[in-house]
Structures are given as C-alpha cells and as structure tokens.
Design a protein around this motif. Structure first.
Motif, PDB file in Angstrom:
ATOM      1  N   ASP A  93       0.935  -1.029   0.031  1.00  0.00           N
ATOM      2  CA  ASP A  93      -0.075   0.004  -0.105  1.00  0.00           C
ATOM      3  C   ASP A  93       0.861   1.197   0.073  1.00  0.00           C
ATOM      4  N   ARG A  94       1.799   1.228   0.725  1.00  0.00           N
ATOM      5  CA  ARG A  94       2.860   2.445   0.729  1.00  0.00           C
ATOM      6  C   ARG A  94       3.695   2.743  -0.592  1.00  0.00           C
ATOM      7  N   LEU A  95       3.887   1.689  -1.332  1.00  0.00           N
ATOM      8  CA  LEU A  95       3.943   1.566  -2.689  1.00  0.00           C
ATOM      9  C   LEU A  95       2.823   2.205  -4.085  1.00  0.00           C
ATOM     10  N   ASP A  96       1.844   2.168  -3.479  1.00  0.00           N
ATOM     11  CA  ASP A  96       0.978   2.084  -4.558  1.00  0.00           C
ATOM     12  C   ASP A  96       0.166   3.652  -4.449  1.00  0.00           C
ATOM     13  N   PRO A  97       0.448   4.405  -5.478  1.00  0.00           N
ATOM     14  CA  PRO A  97      -0.159   5.853  -5.457  1.00  0.00           C
ATOM     15  C   PRO A  97      -1.704   5.915  -5.325  1.00  0.00           C
ATOM     16  N   LYS A  98      -2.390   4.927  -5.472  1.00  0.00           N
ATOM     17  CA  LYS A  98      -3.721   5.042  -5.343  1.00  0.00           C
ATOM     18  C   LYS A  98      -4.316   4.891  -4.091  1.00  0.00           C
ATOM     19  N   SER A  99      -3.244   4.236  -3.248  1.00  0.00           N
ATOM     20  CA  SER A  99      -3.713   4.087  -1.886  1.00  0.00           C
ATOM     21  C   SER A  99      -3.700   5.015  -0.770  1.00  0.00           C
ATOM     22  N   LYS A 100      -4.522   5.212   0.208  1.00  0.00           N
ATOM     23  CA  LYS A 100      -4.615   6.165   1.217  1.00  0.00           C
ATOM     24  C   LYS A 100      -3.314   5.987   1.973  1.00  0.00           C
ATOM     25  N   ARG A 101      -2.443   4.712   1.951  1.00  0.00           N
ATOM     26  CA  ARG A 101      -1.471   4.454   2.767  1.00  0.00           C
ATOM     27  C   ARG A 101      -0.291   5.049   1.898  1.00  0.00           C
ATOM     28  N   TYR A 102      -0.292   5.551   0.784  1.00  0.00           N
ATOM     29  CA  TYR A 102       0.779   5.869  -0.100  1.00  0.00           C
ATOM     30  C   TYR A 102       1.869   6.770   0.499  1.00  0.00           C
ATOM     31  N   ASP A 103       2.971   6.195   0.466  1.00  0.00           N
ATOM     32  CA  ASP A 103       4.311   6.792   1.216  1.00  0.00           C
ATOM     33  C   ASP A 103       5.156   7.250  -0.065  1.00  0.00           C
ATOM     34  N   PRO A 104       5.253   8.355  -0.695  1.00  0.00           N
ATOM     35  CA  PRO A 104       6.190   8.644  -1.757  1.00  0.00           C
ATOM     36  C   PRO A 104       7.884   8.421  -1.146  1.00  0.00           C
ATOM     37  N   THR A 105       7.860   8.248  -0.172  1.00  0.00           N
ATOM     38  CA  THR A 105       9.201   8.357   0.591  1.00  0.00           C
ATOM     39  C   THR A 105       9.655   6.756   0.596  1.00  0.00           C
ATOM     40  N   PHE A 106       8.703   5.870   0.707  1.00  0.00           N
ATOM     41  CA  PHE A 106       9.168   4.715   0.817  1.00  0.00           C
ATOM     42  C   PHE A 106       9.877   3.702  -0.188  1.00  0.00           C
ATOM     43  N   PRO A 107      11.214   3.355   0.134  1.00  0.00           N
ATOM     44  CA  PRO A 107      11.888   2.912  -0.860  1.00  0.00           C
ATOM     45  C   PRO A 107      11.288   1.878  -1.782  1.00  0.00           C
ATOM     46  N   VAL A 108      11.626   2.151  -3.149  1.00  0.00           N
ATOM     47  CA  VAL A 108      11.112   1.193  -4.197  1.00  0.00           C
ATOM     48  C   VAL A 108      11.887   0.028  -4.180  1.00  0.00           C
ATOM     49  N   PRO A 109      11.191  -1.270  -4.452  1.00  0.00           N
ATOM     50  CA  PRO A 109      11.823  -2.385  -4.516  1.00  0.00           C
ATOM     51  C   PRO A 109      12.766  -2.631  -5.776  1.00  0.00           C
ATOM     52  N   ILE A 110      13.454  -3.626  -5.820  1.00  0.00           N
ATOM     53  CA  ILE A 110      14.411  -3.959  -6.865  1.00  0.00           C
ATOM     54  C   ILE A 110      13.908  -5.450  -7.498  1.00  0.00           C
ATOM     55  N   LYS A 111      13.509  -5.401  -8.682  1.00  0.00           N
ATOM     56  CA  LYS A 111      13.142  -6.764  -9.331  1.00  0.00           C
ATOM     57  C   LYS A 111      14.589  -7.245  -9.749  1.00  0.00           C
ATOM     58  N   LEU A 112      14.755  -8.452  -9.179  1.00  0.00           N
ATOM     59  CA  LEU A 112      16.024  -9.227  -9.649  1.00  0.00           C
ATOM     60  C   LEU A 112      15.667 -10.362 -10.773  1.00  0.00           C
ATOM     61  N   GLY A 113      14.496 -10.806 -10.868  1.00  0.00           N
ATOM     62  CA  GLY A 113      14.012 -11.713 -11.768  1.00  0.00           C
ATOM     63  C   GLY A 113      12.540 -12.042 -11.581  1.00  0.00           C
ATOM     64  N   ALA A 114      12.154 -13.010 -12.271  1.00  0.00           N
ATOM     65  CA  ALA A 114      10.788 -13.471 -12.193  1.00  0.00           C
ATOM     66  C   ALA A 114      10.236 -14.053 -10.531  1.00  0.00           C
ATOM     67  N   GLY A 115       9.509 -13.150 -10.093  1.00  0.00           N
ATOM     68  CA  GLY A 115       9.280 -13.474  -8.714  1.00  0.00           C
ATOM     69  C   GLY A 115      10.101 -13.152  -7.683  1.00  0.00           C
ATOM     70  N   VAL A 116      11.394 -12.582  -7.951  1.00  0.00           N
ATOM     71  CA  VAL A 116      12.188 -12.197  -6.839  1.00  0.00           C
ATOM     72  C   VAL A 116      12.309 -10.579  -6.886  1.00  0.00           C
ATOM     73  N   THR A 117      11.677 -10.141  -5.685  1.00  0.00           N
ATOM     74  CA  THR A 117      11.642  -8.609  -5.341  1.00  0.00           C
ATOM     75  C   THR A 117      12.058  -8.661  -4.053  1.00  0.00           C
ATOM     76  N   VAL A 118      13.211  -7.459  -3.992  1.00  0.00           N
ATOM     77  CA  VAL A 118      14.168  -7.366  -2.810  1.00  0.00           C
ATOM     78  C   VAL A 118      14.052  -5.711  -2.498  1.00  0.00           C
ATOM     79  N   TRP A 119      14.651  -5.465  -1.447  1.00  0.00           N
ATOM     80  CA  TRP A 119      14.715  -3.834  -0.925  1.00  0.00           C
ATOM     81  C   TRP A 119      16.281  -3.745  -0.378  1.00  0.00           C
ATOM     82  N   ALA A 120      16.980  -2.662  -0.793  1.00  0.00           N
ATOM     83  CA  ALA A 120      18.257  -2.541  -0.425  1.00  0.00           C
ATOM     84  C   ALA A 120      18.296  -2.200   1.216  1.00  0.00           C
ATOM     85  N   SER A 121      19.020  -2.729   2.040  1.00  0.00           N
ATOM     86  CA  SER A 121      19.065  -2.460   3.391  1.00  0.00           C
ATOM     87  C   SER A 121      19.202  -1.003   3.653  1.00  0.00           C
TER      88      SER A 121
END
Length: 81
Positions: free
Chosen positions: A29-57
C-alpha cells in the motif's frame, strides 16, 4: 574493501516485514499511489528476476531514520511551543 558499515544487503519481503514491523499488504500500500497509505518516500523495491523482489537495506535504514526524525521532530516542536 566492504565493511559492515557500508555493506548493502538485499531484504526479501519476509525479512522486511520483520524489520519494519509492517504487514506485507501495508508495505505494498505504501508503494501504491492510489492507496490512502501511499508514502512517496518509501524505498522502491528492486526486481531481480521472475518473482524475486528485494529492497536495499541501506535505503530501508535511511527511510526508518527519516521516520524517527520526523516523529521526534514533531514531538520536539510541540514541547518548544
């Protein structure tokens, strides 16, 4: 040379939820601009491949510190009035 101070780890969703204390749905929800909980400062995830999503620590840690500073700054401003 990489040290513990400047190393970056990739966090999968399970580890991220444990680290920041938010449910998976809240994180997305923090990542979704349509959500009431959207937070533009929340770090964007990194897609490493099919089904693999990570965030940088380091990005998550910086976001957490900014949240703490904002919360404490708000309390400090109320005290100084």
């Amino acid at each position: 040379m990489m040290t513990a101070e400047n190393s970056v780890r990739f966090l999968r969703i399970k580890e991220l939820t444990q680290l920041i204390g938010m449910a998976k749905s809240t994180i997305y929800d923090r990542l979704d601009p349509k959500s009431k909980r959207y937070d533009p400062t929340f770090p964007v995830p990194i897609k490493l491949g099919a089904g693999v999503t990570v965030w940088a620590s380091n990005e998550i840690e910086a976001w957490m510190k900014a949240c703490m500073e904002a919360a404490r700054g708000g309390v400090q401003q109320a005290i100084n009035r």
